[in-house]
Scaffold this motif. Structure first.
Motif, short mmCIF file in Angstrom:
data_model
loop_
_atom_site.label_atom_id
_atom_site.label_comp_id
_atom_site.label_asym_id
_atom_site.label_seq_id
_atom_site.Cartn_x
_atom_site.Cartn_y
_atom_site.Cartn_z
N THR A 111 0.83 -1.21 0.00
CA THR A 111 0.00 0.00 0.00
C THR A 111 0.87 1.26 0.00
OG1 THR A 111 -1.66 -1.23 1.25
CG2 THR A 111 -1.93 1.16 1.15
N VAL A 112 1.93 1.25 0.80
CA VAL A 112 2.81 2.42 0.85
C VAL A 112 3.47 2.65 -0.51
CG1 VAL A 112 5.00 3.27 1.81
CG2 VAL A 112 3.22 2.43 3.34
N CYS A 113 3.97 1.58 -1.13
CA CYS A 113 4.61 1.73 -2.44
C CYS A 113 3.61 2.28 -3.46
CB CYS A 113 5.18 0.40 -2.92
SG CYS A 113 6.65 -0.10 -2.01
N ARG A 114 2.37 1.77 -3.42
CA ARG A 114 1.36 2.25 -4.37
C ARG A 114 1.00 3.71 -4.10
NH1 ARG A 114 -2.93 -1.02 -3.37
NH2 ARG A 114 -1.78 -2.93 -3.13
N GLN A 115 0.99 4.09 -2.82
CA GLN A 115 0.68 5.49 -2.47
C GLN A 115 1.78 6.43 -2.98
OE1 GLN A 115 -2.30 6.72 -0.94
NE2 GLN A 115 -1.30 8.44 -1.95
N ILE A 116 3.03 6.01 -2.82
CA ILE A 116 4.15 6.82 -3.32
C ILE A 116 4.00 6.98 -4.84
CG2 ILE A 116 6.66 6.90 -3.66
CD1 ILE A 116 6.91 5.31 -1.00
N GLN A 117 3.68 5.87 -5.49
CA GLN A 117 3.48 5.89 -6.95
C GLN A 117 2.35 6.85 -7.34
OE1 GLN A 117 1.56 2.47 -8.64
NE2 GLN A 117 3.03 2.31 -10.33
N THR A 118 1.25 6.79 -6.59
CA THR A 118 0.10 7.67 -6.86
C THR A 118 0.50 9.13 -6.74
OG1 THR A 118 -1.40 5.98 -6.02
CG2 THR A 118 -2.26 8.23 -6.17
N TRP A 119 1.23 9.47 -5.66
CA TRP A 119 1.66 10.86 -5.47
C TRP A 119 2.61 11.29 -6.60
CZ3 TRP A 119 2.26 9.88 0.46
CH2 TRP A 119 1.10 10.31 1.11
N GLN A 120 3.46 10.37 -7.03
CA GLN A 120 4.39 10.72 -8.12
C GLN A 120 3.64 10.91 -9.43
OE1 GLN A 120 7.78 8.08 -8.35
NE2 GLN A 120 8.48 8.69 -6.31
N LYS A 121 2.66 10.02 -9.68
CA LYS A 121 1.89 10.13 -10.92
C LYS A 121 1.10 11.43 -10.96
CE LYS A 121 1.28 5.44 -12.68
NZ LYS A 121 0.43 4.24 -12.60
N ALA A 122 0.72 11.91 -9.77
CA ALA A 122 -0.02 13.17 -9.69
C ALA A 122 0.90 14.36 -9.94
CB ALA A 122 -0.70 13.30 -8.33
N GLY A 123 2.20 14.10 -10.10
CA GLY A 123 3.13 15.16 -10.44
C GLY A 123 3.88 15.75 -9.28
N TYR A 124 3.69 15.18 -8.09
CA TYR A 124 4.41 15.71 -6.93
C TYR A 124 5.85 15.24 -6.94
CZ TYR A 124 -0.26 16.78 -5.22
OH TYR A 124 -1.52 17.27 -5.09
N LYS A 125 6.69 16.04 -6.29
CA LYS A 125 8.08 15.65 -6.10
C LYS A 125 8.13 14.36 -5.30
CE LYS A 125 10.92 19.77 -6.30
NZ LYS A 125 11.74 20.69 -5.52
N PRO A 126 9.17 13.54 -5.53
CA PRO A 126 9.28 12.30 -4.75
C PRO A 126 9.29 12.60 -3.25
CG PRO A 126 10.93 12.36 -6.49
CD PRO A 126 10.27 13.71 -6.46
N ILE A 127 8.50 11.87 -2.50
CA ILE A 127 8.47 12.06 -1.05
C ILE A 127 8.78 10.73 -0.38
CG2 ILE A 127 5.96 11.72 -0.94
CD1 ILE A 127 6.86 14.32 1.28
N ASN A 128 9.56 10.79 0.70
CA ASN A 128 9.91 9.57 1.41
C ASN A 128 8.79 9.17 2.36
OD1 ASN A 128 11.20 8.05 3.81
ND2 ASN A 128 12.70 7.90 2.15
N VAL A 129 8.37 7.92 2.28
CA VAL A 129 7.38 7.41 3.21
C VAL A 129 7.98 6.23 3.98
CG1 VAL A 129 5.03 6.53 3.53
CG2 VAL A 129 5.52 8.10 1.63
#
Ligand code: C2E
Ligand code: MG
Ligand code: MG
Ligand code: MG
Length: 282
Positions: free
Chosen positions: A97-115
């Motif tokens: 879930t965390v990996c998919r959430q990071i992917q979702t935020w990246q796809k939305a165009g946000y800068k990479p964020i560490n989770v």
């Protein structure tokens, strides 16, 4: 008279024991189905740079959205998950879930964020953690730099070669490693010296009274100095007041996390809060 009181006490005790055991069995039973029914959800709590207050990352914290009991905090079901073995599929769910959430935020165009996600003792000792994480990273194609793990002292300090290898393997991948609740378990300074750790997370119990209690101040200051000397960063958890933040800033704590900045929130609510730092990538 005393005797009957004793018996009454005993009966009361036996009754409450019985209902406590029943409660745990019911929860364990429900927990089996919680995964299939999508009742487990992750909340996210920002971590901020202590000096600039800019968000540096998030921590994923699990909750159980129980159909009758409402939102159940992890302390009420993670121990049950550990003893029943359910922690393995739950742990894998959290990683994916965390990996998919990071992917979702990246796809939305946000800068990479560490989770960062929390790893329980059983999970760390028994599960092929590195294998599961590698698979999840591959499936989502996110960078390992975006992922962090928080592991408690007691899980990390076991003197096992396989556990040390797991940490080394995760570190080599580029995943950030933190000791969670630092100072509350059985820490060994010689392990701290040897293990490839990036963060010491100072436990909330040392932060609560840090403004007034000189013993807490000594522990927090020493922890920060030691961590920096070992090339690690420090993050303080459970920061609720400006006065606590000021103390931590003054003594060079790198990052803070706590209700002062934000409570853990569902992923869709986090995006709003984080907008000023989760900037659109160029
Ligand atoms: P933790 O990793 O030490 O997480 C910090 C806890 O403190 C969280 O409680 C968080 O909501 C709470 N907290 C953060 N800031 C403040 C504050 O300013 N004031 C106060 N009073 N509390 C604050 P939570 O979410 O109930 O989680 C409790 C513990 O459950 C975590 O402690 C962690 O050990 C465990 N946990 C949470 N999620 C997971 C998970 O996905 N897997 C595993 N294995 N354990 C988890
Ligand atoms: Mg944690
Ligand atoms: Mg912690
Ligand atoms: Mg804690």
């Amino acid at each position: 008279h005393t005797k009957s009181k004793g018996i009454n006490n005993y009966l009361f005790y036996a009754k409450s024991m019985h209902s406590a055991v029943l409660e745990i069995l019911t929860l364990e039973n429900d927990l089996h189905r919680a995964l299939e029914r999508n009742e487990l959800v992750l909340y996210y709590q920002p971590k901020v740079n202590a000096a600039t207050r800019i968000i540096t990352g998030m921590e994923a914290l699990i909750r159980w959205n129980h159909p009758e009991k409402g939102l159940i905090p992890p302390m009420q079901f993670i121990p049950i998950a550990e003893t029943s073995g359910l922690i393995m599929p739950i742990g894998e769910f959290v990683i994916r879930t965390v990996c998919r959430q990071i992917q979702t935020w990246q796809k939305a165009g946000y800068k990479p964020i560490n989770v960062a996600l929390n790893v329980s003792t059983h999970q760390f000792k028994k599960q092929d953690l590195a294998g599961i994480i590698k698979a999840a990273l591959q499936d989502t194609m996110i960078s390992p730099n975006c992922l962090g793990l928080e592991i408690t002292e007691s899980a990390i300090m076991g003197n096992s070669e396989t556990e040390r290898q797991t940490l080394t393997e995760l570190n080599d991948l580029g995943i950030g490693l933190a000791i969670d609740d630092f100072g509350t378990g059985y820490s060994s300074l010689s392990y701290l010296k040897q293990l490839p750790l990036d963060y010491l997370k100072i436990d909330k119990s040392f932060i609560d009274d840090v403004v007034s209690d000189s013993r807490d101040q000594a522990i927090v200051r020493a922890t920060i100095v030691m961590a920096h000397g070992l090339n690690m960063k420090t993050i303080a958890e459970g920061v609720e007041t400006e006065a606590q933040l000021t103390f931590l800033q003054t003594h060079g704590c790198d990052e803070i996390q706590g209700y002062l900045f934000s409570r853990p929130l569902p992923a869709d609510q986090i995006q709003g809060i984080a907008q000023h730092t989760l900037r659109k990538g160029g």
